[in-house]
Design an enzyme around this catalytic site. Structure first.
Site, PDB file in Angstrom:
ATOM      1  N   HIS A 310      -3.491  15.999 -18.457  1.00 18.07           N
ATOM      2  CA  HIS A 310      -2.727  14.758 -18.558  1.00 18.07           C
ATOM      3  C   HIS A 310      -2.413  14.113 -17.236  1.00 18.07           C
ATOM      4  O   HIS A 310      -1.743  13.076 -17.194  1.00 18.07           O
ATOM      5  CB  HIS A 310      -1.391  15.023 -19.262  1.00 18.07           C
ATOM      6  CG  HIS A 310      -1.515  15.202 -20.736  1.00 18.07           C
ATOM      7  ND1 HIS A 310      -1.458  14.154 -21.617  1.00 18.07           N
ATOM      8  CD2 HIS A 310      -1.715  16.307 -21.485  1.00 18.07           C
ATOM      9  CE1 HIS A 310      -1.601  14.609 -22.850  1.00 18.07           C
ATOM     10  NE2 HIS A 310      -1.763  15.915 -22.798  1.00 18.07           N
ATOM     11  N   LYS A 491       9.744   3.209 -19.292  1.00 16.90           N
ATOM     12  CA  LYS A 491       8.953   4.431 -19.140  1.00 16.90           C
ATOM     13  C   LYS A 491       9.719   5.345 -18.206  1.00 16.90           C
ATOM     14  O   LYS A 491      10.654   4.901 -17.543  1.00 16.90           O
ATOM     15  CB  LYS A 491       7.565   4.125 -18.571  1.00 16.90           C
ATOM     16  CG  LYS A 491       7.617   3.185 -17.351  1.00 16.90           C
ATOM     17  CD  LYS A 491       6.229   2.836 -16.843  1.00 16.90           C
ATOM     18  CE  LYS A 491       5.518   1.804 -17.688  1.00 16.90           C
ATOM     19  NZ  LYS A 491       4.208   2.237 -18.163  1.00 16.90           N
ATOM     20  N   ARG A 492       9.349   6.618 -18.114  1.00 17.02           N
ATOM     21  CA  ARG A 492      10.023   7.516 -17.182  1.00 17.02           C
ATOM     22  C   ARG A 492      10.027   6.907 -15.781  1.00 17.02           C
ATOM     23  O   ARG A 492       9.109   6.190 -15.405  1.00 17.02           O
ATOM     24  CB  ARG A 492       9.322   8.875 -17.132  1.00 17.02           C
ATOM     25  CG  ARG A 492       9.598   9.778 -18.314  1.00 17.02           C
ATOM     26  CD  ARG A 492       8.799  11.063 -18.204  1.00 17.02           C
ATOM     27  NE  ARG A 492       7.406  10.773 -17.940  1.00 17.02           N
ATOM     28  CZ  ARG A 492       6.759  11.089 -16.817  1.00 17.02           C
ATOM     29  NH1 ARG A 492       7.357  11.771 -15.862  1.00 17.02           N
ATOM     30  NH2 ARG A 492       5.492  10.767 -16.653  1.00 17.02           N
ATOM     31  N   LYS A 497       4.680   5.108 -11.017  1.00 21.08           N
ATOM     32  CA  LYS A 497       4.746   4.032 -12.010  1.00 21.08           C
ATOM     33  C   LYS A 497       5.268   2.730 -11.390  1.00 21.08           C
ATOM     34  O   LYS A 497       5.175   1.667 -11.970  1.00 21.08           O
ATOM     35  CB  LYS A 497       5.618   4.447 -13.190  1.00 21.08           C
ATOM     36  CG  LYS A 497       5.010   5.584 -14.037  1.00 21.08           C
ATOM     37  CD  LYS A 497       5.940   5.969 -15.175  1.00 21.08           C
ATOM     38  CE  LYS A 497       5.436   7.106 -16.049  1.00 21.08           C
ATOM     39  NZ  LYS A 497       4.479   6.664 -17.097  1.00 21.08           N
ATOM     40  N   THR A 598       0.634   5.155 -22.876  1.00 21.32           N
ATOM     41  CA  THR A 598       0.585   4.803 -24.291  1.00 21.32           C
ATOM     42  C   THR A 598       1.572   3.670 -24.566  1.00 21.32           C
ATOM     43  O   THR A 598       1.418   2.950 -25.552  1.00 21.32           O
ATOM     44  CB  THR A 598       0.939   6.000 -25.201  1.00 21.32           C
ATOM     45  OG1 THR A 598       2.159   6.586 -24.731  1.00 21.32           O
ATOM     46  CG2 THR A 598      -0.173   7.026 -25.213  1.00 21.32           C
ATOM     47  N   LYS A 602       1.470   0.280 -27.229  1.00 20.94           N
ATOM     48  CA  LYS A 602       2.523  -0.181 -28.142  1.00 20.94           C
ATOM     49  C   LYS A 602       2.803  -1.668 -27.935  1.00 20.94           C
ATOM     50  O   LYS A 602       2.955  -2.421 -28.897  1.00 20.94           O
ATOM     51  CB  LYS A 602       3.817   0.608 -27.901  1.00 20.94           C
ATOM     52  CG  LYS A 602       3.714   2.096 -28.121  1.00 20.94           C
ATOM     53  CD  LYS A 602       4.951   2.823 -27.556  1.00 20.94           C
ATOM     54  CE  LYS A 602       4.669   4.302 -27.384  1.00 20.94           C
ATOM     55  NZ  LYS A 602       5.709   4.998 -26.588  1.00 20.94           N
TER      56      LYS A 602
HETATM   57  C1  LIG Z   1       5.586   5.614 -25.474  1.00 23.31           C
HETATM   58  C2  LIG Z   1       6.721   6.258 -24.820  1.00 23.31           C
HETATM   59  C3  LIG Z   1       6.585   6.764 -23.523  1.00 23.31           C
HETATM   60  C4  LIG Z   1       5.317   6.628 -22.720  1.00 23.31           C
HETATM   61  O1  LIG Z   1       5.335   5.393 -22.037  1.00 23.31           O
HETATM   62  P1  LIG Z   1       4.326   5.097 -20.845  1.00 23.31           P
HETATM   63  O2  LIG Z   1       4.555   3.660 -20.554  1.00 23.31           O
HETATM   64  O3  LIG Z   1       2.953   5.342 -21.372  1.00 23.31           O
HETATM   65  O4  LIG Z   1       4.692   5.979 -19.731  1.00 23.31           O
HETATM   66  C5  LIG Z   1       7.677   7.377 -22.941  1.00 23.31           C
HETATM   67  N1  LIG Z   1       8.846   7.477 -23.587  1.00 23.31           N
HETATM   68  C6  LIG Z   1       9.015   6.994 -24.826  1.00 23.31           C
HETATM   69  C7  LIG Z   1      10.343   7.127 -25.475  1.00 23.31           C
HETATM   70  C8  LIG Z   1       7.969   6.370 -25.486  1.00 23.31           C
HETATM   71  O5  LIG Z   1       8.137   5.911 -26.729  1.00 23.31           O
END
Ligand SMILES: *Cc1c(COP(=O)(O)O)cnc(C)c1O
Length: 752
Positions: A310, A491-492, A497, A598, A602
């Site tokens: 990953h 995101k984290r 990032k 991911t 979304k």
């Molecule tokens: C989808 C999701 C992530 C992943 O987000 P990225 O932008 O791909 O890092 C992290 N946390 C939550 C709660 C999510 O739903």
């Protein structure tokens, strides 16, 4: 019995007299009973998806959808003046994950069940999850996330296994969470725990005695590992997870009457990142105990196991000192040494391929790659980087093991549940075929020139923005305008990032507005994300964002044009509320560093337009929607990798060469922010950007600001923008996790 009558039996009082929590609890009982009655999926072969994280999100709404009773339940509530939203609020979100990797595992379980494949998840039942995020004085604080209090969907199975940790025997307990497929069948997520875990040992936020394994083993996901005891605890957790998994697998196989000498005919194991890697030696150990030779056991286990990588971030590739493993899992040492020796013999002592390095550290990913039959990356670009850069020595000897599986998301949660208005409208336009074959979404392109349809989509987006604005008002106390542009980065928190780049853009825009250059449409910049408790720089970035929020939202010259929102405690529920409301999706990682992402998928599915680098799955989004429907900026991954290899990037050059970069970076320690924030934290951030900037913020910032300006300008051309939005939704079908799971099954698991 009608659903209404059945529900009345659980509620035991008229709906009109029941409180939200009583209704919630009755619904949990109803869902558990309905799902227990569903047939368990059976195939000839079964996959076990082992993962340290399962970020499953709230269960009630999704289970009602997958049981096919959401709409009926909703009508029943509405008839009594009750909103489903208020009932769903009663549920605490399971705190079993950290970020994308855990959310992926949850989407995969949903898709495995929906595709009628037999496959269970195996993980740990963390009492307090990662942590719950709070802000005080514009800083992050961590407290336990007490998600287990109150009624939830877990079942105590009463199943126990014995696990030996540092020579002492512990008895586990297995809790199950039903995973309901969209077509009315089910698999299971098994979560292991210890009865002796003692929540009362946690004090001062999330501190606790790291040495008391009986009391602390499953308190937290990813406990702090900055010292030896923390690292030992991680190993304890990892072994506990896989020792239970291995016993569960062999127990189920024996119950099915299968010969474990042919385990590979009946079982596939997916190792989600390196946390479950000890499954390899542990499963071998159990097979050897049954009289199978070491060599034969290694062959069986290699044919069963498959490994997913990953990340290419070096700090995330686990290497445990052999001495730590000797302490925690002495029973595995002869096997790990045997595997290391086998690799040594097979490749003439090539140190690049050694499992145990010259400092006596065990490389978990290397063990995975030698002793599994499949190695996959999670987006096309990521897999290419693995093959030709990060894992090149392994690709040279195991080319046929390498394959790509571009990540996906479940549309049941991230469209049907989170954006019901859009989901229903899509049904109205093209029928429901997209729910089982997401490629049907392309039929939406028929409406590319239908102004009525396009305007209706804009109206749905507006409703979602109103809904998100309500949540922001309620939770954060900030008033945002649903007519503004929603620019979202959730995101984290991590330097790769590059939330810091977005924050610098906020400063740039603030200064422009102060100078009288107002945007045509007001902009709301929304952030959300947790920082790892020991990650100072990520916490500094949160501090900066919270200071900007304070400064800008209270400045009467600026606030009408620009607002900043930092969501507290970002989780799946908040993602579901904000994603449907987004106009511009910020996916701005340093190229090569975001394996897939991911979140990007979304947003696209919900009609947002991506502003991003050519990184991870953004590349595949770009190829699908075309350059007219995405905004790409910044250096390519080849260029970035070249800079790392040549040590050719010096952020100071950018800082000193450009007056505008100089100005926005210096703003961090200027009078405006110093009056609000912690000068040490902001100073450290500035210092880091000028002298280190490992993730090359200043390399891309000018290109980022320029392309973002273009996106904001294009937004004004409403006729054009609404078409971009439509194309993004229409082309998102590829990113259904149903597609991803079909590929895992065809190429790796071969179930059925
Ligand atoms: C989808 C999701 C992530 C992943 O987000 P990225 O932008 O791909 O890092 C992290 N946390 C939550 C709660 C999510 O739903």
């Amino acid at each position: 019995m009608s659903l209404e009558n059945e529900f009345a039996e659980y509620l035991k009082k008229p709906l009109s007299n029941a409180s939200a929590s009583e209704i919630y609890e009755a619904m949990v009982d109803l869902v558990k009973a309905r799902s227990a009655a569903l047939p368990k999926i059976r195939s000839n072969k079964k996959v076990y998806y082992i993962s340290a994280e399962f970020l499953v999100g709230k269960q009630l709404g999704k289970n009602l959808i997958n049981l096919g009773i959401y709409d009926e339940m909703n009508r029943l509530l509405s008839a009594n003046g009750i909103r489903m939203e208020d009932i769903e609020k009663e549920e605490k979100e399971p705190s079993l994950g950290n970020g994308g990797l855990g959310r992926l595992a949850a989407c995969f379980l949903d898709s495995i069940a929906t595709l009628d494949l037999e496959g269970d998840g195996v993980g740990l039942n963390y009492h307090f999850g990662l942590f719950k995020q709070q802000f005080r004085d514009r800083k992050q604080y961590e407290v336990p996330d007490e998600w287990l209090s109150g009624k939830n969907m877990l079942r105590d199975t009463g199943v126990h296994f014995e696990v030996s940790l540092a020579g002492k025997t512990y008895e586990s307990r297995m809790y199950d969470l039903d995973v309901i497929g969209y077509h009315g069948n089910r698999n299971t997520l098994h979560l292991f725990d210890l009865d002796t875990v003692d929540e009362s040992i946690v004090h001062d936020g999330i501190a606790f005695d790291k040495t008391d394994i009986a009391k602390n083993l499953t308190l937290f996901l990813y406990p702090d590992d900055s010292d030896k005891n923390g690292q030992l605890l991680r190993i304890y957790q990892q072994y506990f997870m896989v020792a239970n998994a291995a016993q569960l697998i062999l127990k189920e196989e024996k119950e099915k009457g299968h010969d474990i000498r042919h385990l590979d005919r009946y079982v596939a194991i997916q190792i989600n990142d390196t946390h479950p890697s000890l499954i390899i030696p542990e499963l071998m150990r159990l097979l050897i105990n049954e009289g199978i030779t070491l060599k034969h056991a290694a062959d069986i286990v290699s044919n069963v196991c498959a490994y997913t990588n990953h990340t290419i971030l070096a700090e995330a590739l686990e290497k445990w000192p052999l001495s730590y493993l000797m302490q925690v899992v002495p029973q595995l040492i002869p096997i790990i040494e045997g595997l290391d020796y086998a690799a040594y013999c097979a490749f003439n002592g090539n140190p690049d391929l050694a499992i145990i390095d010259d400092q006596n550290r065990v490389h978990m990913a290397k063990m995975d790659m030698h002793f599994s039959h499949s190695i996959n990356g999670v987006a096309a670009l990521h897999t290419e980087i693995l093959k030709h850069q990060e894992l090149k020595p392994f690709y040279n000897v195991y080319a046929s093991k390498f394959n790509n599986k571009t990540n996906g998301i479940t549309f049941r949660r991230f469209l049907m549940h989170s954006n019901p208005e859009l989901s229903d409208y899509i049904d109205h336009l093209i029928g429901e075929g997209w729910k089982s074959d997401a490629n049907h979404l392309e039929e939406l392109l028929r409406y590319y020139n239908d102004e009525n349809v396009l305007d209706h989509l804009v109206e749905i987006k507006y409703h979602n923005k109103q809904r998100a604005a309500r949540l922001i008002k309620e939770r954060e106390g900030i008033e945002v305008d649903p007519n503004s542009i929603f620019d979202v980065q959730i995101k984290r928190m991590h330097e790769y990032k590059r939330q810091q780049m977005n924050a610098l853009w906020v400063i740039y825009k603030y200064l422009m507005i102060k100078r009288g250059q107002k945007p045509m449409t007001p902009i709301t910049v929304i952030f959300g994300g947790k920082a790892a408790p020991a990650y100072t720089m990520a916490k500094n970035i949160i501090h900066l964002i919270l200071c900007l929020q304070e400064l800008i939202n209270n400045d009467p010259d600026v606030a009408p044009w620009l607002k900043v929102v930092m969501l507290t405690n970002y989780n799946v529920h908040k993602a579901e509320a904000v994603v449907p409301a987004c106009d511009i999706s910020e996916q701005i990682s340093l190229a090569s560093k975001e394996a897939s992402g991911t979140g990007n998928m979304k947003f696209m599915l919900n009609g947002a337009v991506t502003l991003g680098t050519a990184d991870g799955a953004n590349v595949e989004i770009r190829n699908l929607v075309g350059m007219d429907n995405i905004y790409i900026f910044g250096k390519t991954s080849d260029e970035v990798i070249g800079l790392y290899n040549s040590h050719g990037y010096h952020s100071a050059d950018f800082y000193y060469r450009s007056a505008s970069i100089h100005e926005i970076v210096d703003f961090l320690t200027g009078p405006e922010l110093s009056a609000i924030g912690d000068v040490n934290m902001l100073g450290e951030l500035r210092e880091n950007l000028i002298n280190k900037d490992w993730f090359m913020t200043l390399l891309d910032i000018e290109s980022y600001c320029a392309v973002k300006e273009t996106a904001l300008y294009d937004y004004e051309n409403r006729a054009w923008w609404k078409r971009k939005s439509l194309v993004n939704t229409a082309k998102a079908g590829f990113f259904s996790s149903d597609r991803t799971i079909r590929e895992y099954n065809w190429d790796i698991w071969n179930l059925k």
